[in-house]
Motif scaffolding. Structure first.
Motif, mmCIF file in Angstrom:
data_model
loop_
_atom_site.group_PDB
_atom_site.id
_atom_site.type_symbol
_atom_site.label_atom_id
_atom_site.label_comp_id
_atom_site.label_asym_id
_atom_site.label_seq_id
_atom_site.Cartn_x
_atom_site.Cartn_y
_atom_site.Cartn_z
ATOM 1 N N ARG A 130 0.821 -1.209 0.000
ATOM 2 C CA ARG A 130 0.000 0.000 0.000
ATOM 3 C C ARG A 130 0.860 1.266 0.000
ATOM 4 O O ARG A 130 0.551 2.249 0.617
ATOM 5 N N TRP A 131 1.952 1.193 -0.710
ATOM 6 C CA TRP A 131 2.853 2.340 -0.922
ATOM 7 C C TRP A 131 3.369 2.930 0.382
ATOM 8 O O TRP A 131 3.646 4.122 0.464
ATOM 9 N N MET A 132 3.458 2.120 1.410
ATOM 10 C CA MET A 132 3.962 2.614 2.696
ATOM 11 C C MET A 132 5.304 1.947 3.001
ATOM 12 O O MET A 132 5.520 0.794 2.607
ATOM 13 N N PRO A 133 6.203 2.648 3.697
ATOM 14 C CA PRO A 133 7.484 2.022 4.039
ATOM 15 C C PRO A 133 7.288 0.904 5.061
ATOM 16 O O PRO A 133 6.257 0.858 5.736
ATOM 17 N N THR A 134 8.291 0.037 5.165
ATOM 18 C CA THR A 134 8.222 -1.092 6.103
ATOM 19 C C THR A 134 9.321 -0.926 7.154
ATOM 20 O O THR A 134 10.215 -0.076 7.002
ATOM 21 N N THR A 135 9.284 -1.787 8.169
ATOM 22 C CA THR A 135 10.339 -1.726 9.186
ATOM 23 C C THR A 135 11.694 -2.100 8.562
ATOM 24 O O THR A 135 12.732 -1.600 8.993
ATOM 25 N N THR A 136 11.670 -2.949 7.540
ATOM 26 C CA THR A 136 12.929 -3.278 6.842
ATOM 27 C C THR A 136 13.501 -2.012 6.194
ATOM 28 O O THR A 136 14.722 -1.799 6.186
ATOM 29 N N ASP A 137 12.617 -1.193 5.650
ATOM 30 C CA ASP A 137 13.091 0.081 5.074
ATOM 31 C C ASP A 137 13.730 0.957 6.160
ATOM 32 O O ASP A 137 14.720 1.645 5.917
ATOM 33 N N VAL A 138 13.135 0.936 7.355
ATOM 34 C CA VAL A 138 13.696 1.753 8.446
ATOM 35 C C VAL A 138 15.090 1.228 8.815
ATOM 36 O O VAL A 138 16.025 2.007 9.036
ATOM 37 N N GLU A 139 15.220 -0.109 8.852
ATOM 38 C CA GLU A 139 16.541 -0.707 9.140
ATOM 39 C C GLU A 139 17.571 -0.223 8.113
ATOM 40 O O GLU A 139 18.675 0.184 8.461
ATOM 41 N N THR A 158 -0.897 8.634 -3.589
ATOM 42 C CA THR A 158 -1.587 7.337 -3.659
ATOM 43 C C THR A 158 -2.866 7.283 -2.834
ATOM 44 O O THR A 158 -3.698 6.402 -3.058
ATOM 45 N N GLY A 159 -3.011 8.180 -1.863
ATOM 46 C CA GLY A 159 -4.186 8.145 -0.993
ATOM 47 C C GLY A 159 -4.160 6.994 0.003
ATOM 48 O O GLY A 159 -5.094 6.826 0.781
ATOM 49 N N THR A 160 -3.098 6.189 -0.011
ATOM 50 C CA THR A 160 -3.046 5.027 0.891
ATOM 51 C C THR A 160 -2.516 5.437 2.270
ATOM 52 O O THR A 160 -1.912 6.503 2.419
ATOM 53 N N MET A 161 -2.746 4.547 3.240
ATOM 54 C CA MET A 161 -2.416 4.889 4.624
ATOM 55 C C MET A 161 -1.598 3.795 5.305
ATOM 56 O O MET A 161 -1.725 2.622 4.956
ATOM 57 N N ALA A 162 -0.798 4.202 6.294
ATOM 58 C CA ALA A 162 -0.213 3.225 7.226
ATOM 59 C C ALA A 162 -1.152 3.215 8.418
ATOM 60 O O ALA A 162 -1.202 4.194 9.168
ATOM 61 N N GLN A 163 -1.920 2.143 8.560
ATOM 62 C CA GLN A 163 -2.884 2.144 9.664
ATOM 63 C C GLN A 163 -2.179 1.941 10.998
ATOM 64 O O GLN A 163 -0.989 1.637 11.040
ATOM 65 N N ALA A 164 -2.961 2.124 12.083
ATOM 66 C CA ALA A 164 -2.361 2.254 13.415
ATOM 67 C C ALA A 164 -1.257 1.241 13.743
ATOM 68 O O ALA A 164 -0.152 1.650 14.140
ATOM 69 N N PRO A 165 -1.470 -0.075 13.557
ATOM 70 C CA PRO A 165 -0.401 -1.013 13.957
ATOM 71 C C PRO A 165 0.892 -0.779 13.165
ATOM 72 O O PRO A 165 1.988 -0.847 13.723
ATOM 73 N N ARG A 166 0.748 -0.477 11.903
ATOM 74 C CA ARG A 166 1.934 -0.258 11.057
ATOM 75 C C ARG A 166 2.638 1.047 11.453
ATOM 76 O O ARG A 166 3.866 1.107 11.522
ATOM 77 N N LEU A 167 1.839 2.058 11.737
ATOM 78 C CA LEU A 167 2.412 3.331 12.159
ATOM 79 C C LEU A 167 3.207 3.141 13.456
ATOM 80 O O LEU A 167 4.323 3.649 13.609
#
Ligand code: PLP
Length: 366
Positions: A130-139, A158-167
């Protein structure tokens, strides 16, 4: 935008799906408040961090909306969120330092960073994520020596979101690695399914950027806000004082009034919701078959790789032949954006159905 404007001035009937702004004016309550202030108040400079009453009002709004308590001292009123980015970057980065930006993303982040002598570190996100970064990206970002991550959720284009758990996961991972998290929450309020959570719910160290431009329908007033960790307020105050003295007073007064216009703003939002449903339901049959249902903002990001490998030429031809203006994906992602198109649905409902009709006829005839 210039070409769409030129054609419209020449008398063509243009549908504006390229714009990133509401078609509506500021809520009535904001305009009335300003009208009163114009005749009764001095409207000179305010304090650099903004009108104390407005900072309080923003802190109240945050508490009501998210159930998160923030001291008004941490709220900084800015000249649009655009000024907020300049202040935040200058306050936390050293010359040449890198900062992580998910791509596709709002192009001004990287331009502002470059203009100020910092270095954008682009993170390729994916449609599957959903076009959001991941924890691997943060690493990877931490390993690269970058100073932090900028997250926009809902995202433009994109209008997509990182919902609460992902945020939360992203905020925690940034904290573990001592990375700054800047959360662009400018499209909060414009969600159609699940409400966006604020980064402040998970981190006192996050810098939140927000604005009256989008949900509050006040783009031209140039007023926004930051929520910053207490330790940064003095630095930011000095920067704001030196860069532009104070945000525009008249706009701050309007912003105070805008909080009394929520009912009107919710009506505008329900029009966006109807536009979004109409486009998601009808664009596939018109020939734009690959669109990820967006969670918020007023954009759809259409994958048009079956139709073109040159989104800019595609957008130009579409404008020329059927008078529908849209934004080519390359504005937001220079690598993959040639096969994407951003469609804004901030316009009127009848314009959306007319756009679908024109696009359908056009694509069938190509
Ligand atoms: C994601 C995002 N952030 C920030 C901005 C800047 O908005 P403003 O300076 O009007 O608050 C925009 C404008 O389109 C945007 O799309």
């Amino acid at each position: 935008m210039r070409e769409a404007h030129r054609r419209e001035t020449a008398g063509e009937d243009i549908i504006h799906m390229e714009v990133g702004q509401p078609a509506t004016p500021a809520p009535r309550a904001a305009r009335e408040r300003v009208a009163r202030a114009m005749s009764e108040e001095n409207l000179g400079y305010t304090l650099s961090l903004g009108l104390p009453e407005l900072r309080e009002r923003i802190a109240d709004y945050i508490s009501t909306r998210y159930g998160v308590t923030v001291a008004a001292d941490r709220v900084v009123v800015t000249a649009g969120s655009s000024a907020g980015f300049v202040l935040a970057f200058l306050a936390i980065l050293e010359h040449g330092e890198g900062f992580g930006l998910p791509s596709p993303g709002y192009p001004c982040y990287r331009q502002i960073l470059k203009a100020l002598g910092f270095s954008p570190h682009l993170i390729e996100t994916s449609e599957d994520g959903r076009w959001m970064p991941t924890t691997t990206d943060v690493e990877a970002l931490a390993a690269s020596g970058a100073a932090g991550l900028l997250l926009a959720s809902p995202n433009n284009p994109t209008g997509t979101m990182a919902q609460a758990p992902r945020l939360k996961e992203l905020a925690d991972r940034c904290a573990q690695h001592g990375l700054w998290l800047i959360s662009d929450e400018i499209y909060h309020g414009l969600e159609y399914d699940v409400e966006a959570e604020t980064a402040l719910a998970y981190s006192n160290a996050a810098i939140v950027v927000n604005s009256f431009s989008k949900y509050f329908s006040m783009t031209g007033w140039r007023v926004g806000w930051l929520v910053v960790p207490e330790a940064l307020t003095r630095t930011i105050e000095r920067l704001a004082q030196n860069l532009y003295i104070a945000p525009p007073t008249v706009s701050q007064v309007a912003a105070l009034g805008a909080f009394d216009g929520i009912e009107e703003l919710e009506e505008i939002k329900s029009r966006y919701a109807r536009n979004r449903s109409l486009l998601l339901n009808e664009l596939p049959a018109a020939g734009l078959t690959n669109i990820l249902p967006a969670d918020g903002a007023f954009y759809l990001y259409a994958d048009i790789r079956d139709l073109t490998e040159d989104s800019e030429a595609f957008a130009q031809t579409m404008l020329r032949e059927i008078g529908v203006a849209a934004t080519p994906g390359i504005d937001f992602d220079s690598l993959r954006g040639h096969s994407y198109l951003r469609l804004s649905y901030a316009g009127a409902e009848h314009e959306m159905s007319e756009a679908v009709r024109r696009i359908g006829t056009w694509l069938r005839s190509r």
